[in-house]
Design a protein around this motif. Structure first.
Motif, short mmCIF file in Angstrom:
data_model
loop_
_atom_site.label_atom_id
_atom_site.label_comp_id
_atom_site.label_asym_id
_atom_site.label_seq_id
_atom_site.Cartn_x
_atom_site.Cartn_y
_atom_site.Cartn_z
N GLN A 60 0.85 -1.18 0.00
CA GLN A 60 0.00 0.00 0.00
C GLN A 60 0.89 1.24 0.00
N PRO A 61 0.36 2.40 -0.38
CA PRO A 61 1.22 3.58 -0.45
C PRO A 61 1.63 4.07 0.94
N TRP A 62 2.82 4.68 1.00
CA TRP A 62 3.30 5.28 2.24
C TRP A 62 2.53 6.57 2.49
N LEU A 63 2.09 6.75 3.75
CA LEU A 63 1.35 7.96 4.07
C LEU A 63 1.97 8.60 5.29
N ASN A 64 1.67 9.88 5.53
CA ASN A 64 2.04 10.45 6.81
C ASN A 64 0.80 11.04 7.46
N GLY A 65 0.98 11.55 8.68
CA GLY A 65 -0.16 11.98 9.47
C GLY A 65 -1.00 13.04 8.77
N VAL A 66 -0.34 13.97 8.06
CA VAL A 66 -1.08 15.04 7.40
C VAL A 66 -1.96 14.49 6.28
N HIS B 65 4.44 11.17 22.10
CA HIS B 65 5.63 11.60 22.84
C HIS B 65 6.82 11.75 21.91
N CYS B 66 6.88 10.91 20.89
CA CYS B 66 8.04 10.94 19.99
C CYS B 66 7.96 12.10 18.99
N ILE B 67 6.76 12.39 18.45
CA ILE B 67 6.70 13.39 17.39
C ILE B 67 6.66 14.82 17.92
N LEU B 68 6.35 15.00 19.22
CA LEU B 68 6.36 16.35 19.76
C LEU B 68 7.79 16.84 19.86
N PRO B 69 8.02 18.16 19.70
CA PRO B 69 9.38 18.66 19.84
C PRO B 69 9.74 18.84 21.30
N GLU B 70 11.05 19.01 21.53
CA GLU B 70 11.52 19.26 22.89
C GLU B 70 10.99 20.62 23.36
N GLU B 71 11.14 21.60 22.48
CA GLU B 71 10.72 22.95 22.84
C GLU B 71 10.25 23.67 21.58
N CYS B 146 4.27 18.16 13.57
CA CYS B 146 4.27 16.90 14.31
C CYS B 146 3.64 15.78 13.49
N MET B 147 2.51 16.07 12.84
CA MET B 147 1.83 15.01 12.07
C MET B 147 2.69 14.54 10.90
N ARG B 148 3.51 15.43 10.38
CA ARG B 148 4.36 15.01 9.27
C ARG B 148 5.42 14.03 9.71
N ARG B 149 5.73 13.99 11.01
CA ARG B 149 6.74 13.06 11.48
C ARG B 149 6.16 11.68 11.76
N PHE B 150 4.85 11.51 11.57
CA PHE B 150 4.22 10.21 11.81
C PHE B 150 4.05 9.53 10.46
N LEU B 151 4.81 8.46 10.22
CA LEU B 151 4.74 7.73 8.95
C LEU B 151 3.89 6.49 9.14
#
Lengths: 273, 344
Positions: A60-66, B65-71, B146-151
């Motif tokens: 399936q395609p790779w997705l991210n949160g956005v 917890h992982c995708i949030l930044p430190e500051e 943050c959401m962009r760091r969630f794959l």
């Protein structure tokens, strides 16, 4: 859905542009060999770059949160069932892209909820409803009655509506699966898990909300529990339990499992018709 | 080029310097409710429990917890600011739940930051709740970053899972170049999702004995091999959930019926299990290749008690217990809108 189709079209374009069928076959066998041996060194990017467009077709395609959020906002709407109690409990109604299960003992109102949701969704022109009846519970007269009651405020114009299926109801999936589950061997559970995967794939790729019903069986100590066993519990997204007091038309619905609501929440609603 | 042989003998750094560097780059993590054992990259944690027992909620809590930044803009979030890779084999992931937890955590950090600021200044002025909401929802930039760091990727079969694992490092390279951060978590939701399907695969003898046959053992070995390859180049912390399957490995419903009879004989609530009952419920069904790959194990269970939280109404409670390393303590926790909430 455009972003989901892109990698596939890229892959087919690269395959068709090669033209020569033998070169495609040699490429495919080369990549099969590399997969088998598992010797692909991570620095061997030249060979992998050739194989990579083909491999995109195999998962399936790779997705991210956005991208997930965008897809959810654009395609995965909530379909109200028409019963306000259930809709508030579910945070809007039946969610497209999710598999919802209603569990209840016989004559607890499962079929009524299914029929009324079907009539309500069709009446408000959300899309086409497909009703799969496995236990002879569908009655065209009841549906016609419900639709008459709902469209009492008929404005006289017929909106074309959508022709896409938005709700798939299977009444009852347990009567299809329980005969296969019993007995020795694991084929029954294999069929059940495969059915679950296919339904969830349908729901996600075609933005359909799938609603199935399940019955109750006796458990230890005489307490009733949902049928289909332990493996089925981790298949639906949302599980609701219906109970009906004898003689009254008030039903109790409680959440057994939900993706973002706390389980155990209950509410009551009135069954019409 | 002049070569300095003495340079080879002199060390690059002292042990103290190395420890300091490694502990900052690869810190120990204490994730609730798994906070009793410190976790580092390279560990493989298996979270097992019947359905429902909040396994996926633990993964989501750790992911946020992982995708949030430190500051960020002077406000301390205390996150790791790294990427998370989520393999959804159960296909039950709901992105609305992830965004709900993330929004609540951002709002809490804003609230606590604002209250300390005003106390420092000697004045105590409470911000209106709506003003705080407006302030942090203006910060869409933080939420989207943050959401962009969630794959995320879904897999509908073991074959798709293996193909995705093999293609993963290529995709990860692209993403880390684009975002500038590395990967810290590899999450697999329900490693046993395809157990029944793979178990029933008959090994097909295709002509040419060099091809590997598809069977449960081979799939598990291939999965472990691919993850090991990834761990060599890019150390990550692997979290995998596993649903319990009653009577797996025995024929049909025999084990279930035996357990049911045993329970009714002892007039026990199905939730209060003794050692024998636990052995049946948490029976190991994954192949040995996966079992020897796992370094840490946790068991979850749902309790019959509910707690009432003022803001959220009644919440069901769960317990978690470390099996490997074995600890004899059961931690109680509940799941709120902002993630896991420990009950002391």
């Amino acid at each position: 859905m455009a972003e989901f189709n892109e990698p596939r079209s890229k892959a087919t374009a690269s395959v068709s542009s090669s033209g020569n069928p033998t070169s495609f076959l040699s490429r495919a066998s080369k990549c099969a060999k590399t997969l088998e041996e598992g010797n692909r060194s991570l620095s061997d990017d030249a060979g992998f770059a050739q194989v990579q467009p083909m491999m995109e077709d195999w998962h399936q395609p790779w997705l991210n949160g956005v991208e997930l959020l965008e897809d959810s906002n654009r395609n995965k709407h909530f379909l109200p069932t028409g019963y306000e109690g259930i809709d508030v409990l579910l945070g809007g109604g039946l969610c497209e892209g999710q598999l919802t299960e209603i569990v209840g003992s016989s004559s607890s109102g499962k079929t009524q909820v299914c029929l009324y949701s079907a009539a309500h969704v069709a009446d408000k022109h959300f899309g086409v409803v497909m009703f799969l009846d496995t236990c002879n519970s569908f009655s065209p007269k009841r549906i016609a009655c419900m639709v008459d009651q709902l469209s009492s405020s008929f404005s006289g114009e017929v909106t074309s509506g959508h022709t896409k299926i938005c709700l798939l109801i299977i009444d009852s999936i347990s009567s299809l699966l329980t005969p296969v589950l019993g007995g020795k061997g694991s084929e029954g559970r294999l069929l059940m898990v495969s059915a679950g995967i296919i339904l969830k794939k349908l729901a996600n790729e075609h933005n359909v909300s799938v609603l199935v019903t399940n019955h109750m069986v006796g458990g230890e100590g005489g307490i009733l529990k949902p049928a289909l066993g332990e493996s089925w519990k981790s298949i639906p997204h949302v599980r609701l339990q219906l109970t009906h007091d004898q003689g009254s038309n008030i039903c109790n619905v409680s959440i057994l499992k939900h993706t973002f609501m706390a389980s155990g929440r209950t509410t009551k609603f009135v069954i019409h018709g | 080029m002049e070569e300095n042989p003495r340079g080879w003998i002199h060390g690059d750094e002292t042990a103290k310097a190395m420890l300091a560097r490694v502990l900052t780059e690869r810190p120990f993590l204490f994730l609730p409710p798994l906070h009793r054992v410190p976790l580092r990259v390279g560990n493989v944690v298996e979270i097992a429990g019947p359905s429902p027992s909040a396994k996926s909620q633990i993964l989501l809590h750790a992911a946020v917890h992982c995708i949030l930044p430190e500051e960020w803009k002077g406000i301390r979030f205390g996150g790791l600011e790294r990427m998370v890779m989520y393999f959804d084999l159960d296909c039950r992931f709901d992105v609305l739940r992830l965004s709900q937890i993330l929004k609540h955590r951002i709002m809490e950090a804003y609230k606590s930051a604002n209250s300390t600021y005003w106390e420092d200044n000697g004045e105590y002025q409470k911000y209106d709740a709506t003003e705080i909401t407006q302030m942090c929802f203006c910060d869409d930039e933080l939420f989207l970053a943050c959401m962009r760091r969630f794959l995320y990727i879904r897999c509908y079969s073991s074959f798709e899972f293996l193909a995705a694992l093999k293609a993963m490092h290529f995709h990860l390279q692209r993403e880390s170049e684009a975002l500038g951060v590395g990967l810290h978590f590899l999450m697999i939701d329900s490693i046993g999702a395809f157990y029944w399907i793979d178990r029933a695969c008959q090994p097909m003898p295709i002509g040419g004995s060099k091809r590997k046959n598809l069977s449960l053992q081979n799939v598990a070995e291939a999965v472990v091999q691919e993850i090991c390859k990834l761990l060599q180049t890019q150390p990550v912390l692997v979290l995998a959930t596993k649903a319990t399957i009653f009577g797996a490995g025995t024929s049909g419903n025999d084990a279930q019926r035996a357990f049911g009879k045993w329970c009714s004989e002892r007039k026990m609530d199905s939730r209060t299990l003794s050692k024998e009952g636990e052995k049946l419920l948490y029976r190991e069904y994954m192949p040995s290749a996966w079992q020897s790959f796992v370094t840490h194990r946790v068991r979850l269970q749902a309790l019959d008690e509910i707690i009432s939280d003022g803001q959220y109404g009644t919440l069901p409670t769960y317990t978690s217990q470390w099996v490997q390393p074995p600890l004899n303590i059961k931690d109680k926790f509940a799941v709120r809108d902002d993630g896991i909430f420990l009950i002391t």
